[in-house]
Design an enzyme around this catalytic site. Sequence first.
Site, PDB file in Angstrom:
ATOM      1  N   HIS A  15       5.507   1.804  90.089  1.00 37.48           N
ATOM      2  CA  HIS A  15       6.232   1.882  88.820  1.00 37.48           C
ATOM      3  C   HIS A  15       7.420   0.931  88.805  1.00 37.48           C
ATOM      4  O   HIS A  15       7.910   0.482  89.851  1.00 37.48           O
ATOM      5  CB  HIS A  15       6.710   3.318  88.572  1.00 37.48           C
ATOM      6  CG  HIS A  15       7.685   3.813  89.615  1.00 37.48           C
ATOM      7  ND1 HIS A  15       9.016   3.463  89.627  1.00 37.48           N
ATOM      8  CD2 HIS A  15       7.508   4.622  90.672  1.00 37.48           C
ATOM      9  CE1 HIS A  15       9.621   4.031  90.640  1.00 37.48           C
ATOM     10  NE2 HIS A  15       8.724   4.743  91.307  1.00 37.48           N
ATOM     11  N   GLU A 104       4.488  11.536  92.865  1.00 37.25           N
ATOM     12  CA  GLU A 104       5.369  11.212  93.984  1.00 37.25           C
ATOM     13  C   GLU A 104       5.294  12.289  95.061  1.00 37.25           C
ATOM     14  O   GLU A 104       5.000  13.455  94.777  1.00 37.25           O
ATOM     15  CB  GLU A 104       6.813  11.089  93.470  1.00 37.25           C
ATOM     16  CG  GLU A 104       7.861  10.820  94.534  1.00 37.25           C
ATOM     17  CD  GLU A 104       7.642   9.508  95.248  1.00 37.25           C
ATOM     18  OE1 GLU A 104       6.684   9.423  96.062  1.00 37.25           O
ATOM     19  OE2 GLU A 104       8.428   8.579  95.015  1.00 37.25           O
TER      20      GLU A 104
END
Length: 245
Positions: A15, A104
């Site tokens: 990201h 994550e």
Amino acid sequence: MIDSGWPRRLWLARHGESIGNVADRAARAAGAPRLDLSTRDPDVPLTDTGRAQAQGLGEWLSRQAEPPTVVLCSPYARASSTAEIALRAAGLELPLVHDERLRERDLGVLDGLTGTGIREALPEEAARRDHLGKFYYRPAGGESWCDVALRVRSLLADLRSDSAGQDVLVVAHEAVVMVFRFVIEGLGEQEVLAIQKNDTLANAAVTTYELKDGALALRTYNETTHLEAQGAPVTDEPDVPARDV
């Protein structure tokens, strides 16, 4: 027998820069024990720089002779926004599949703490991490790198059954991309940790695998030329507090 069950090409993108990355950098510079960040981890948004990086990723995708046909991303806001911006910039009208296995790594009780904060507030966790090592250590209420590997192995098995022969883009997080390398390349504990330590994955960087002789072969790692070409800053702040745990 050659197994052709893999995707033809697999792109792994981290990201873009998030406010969590910026908060982590500021906390470390100040020697603070905790990040100045009230947003829960799944909702942490991109910075303006992160959005520019996602735009650069999309411009790069638009120049690929054979763009992705399948796009998967972490449901966390910073990864979802990166994928959405990139797809718009690339002019690709593809469904964006959110897969929680790409989220994550969960840091449990360590969430929001810097290395200094962990040692001050939770010395027993710091000692346990030192004893077990970064790869096998699981924070209380969180995940080890091995736990993330289970998620990645499950997702790869689905890709082999659902996306064989296709071009797949995955947008996720630093630790997740590193674990993809661990699984796909059959790396050892020390090998993958050395890569992460010595060549920190940049925000919106791309790692590319291509199918060769029935297996996925690494073509590029941590590629950022697309960001530089678009004038987007290259940042490589580890996901918090990945440097420590």
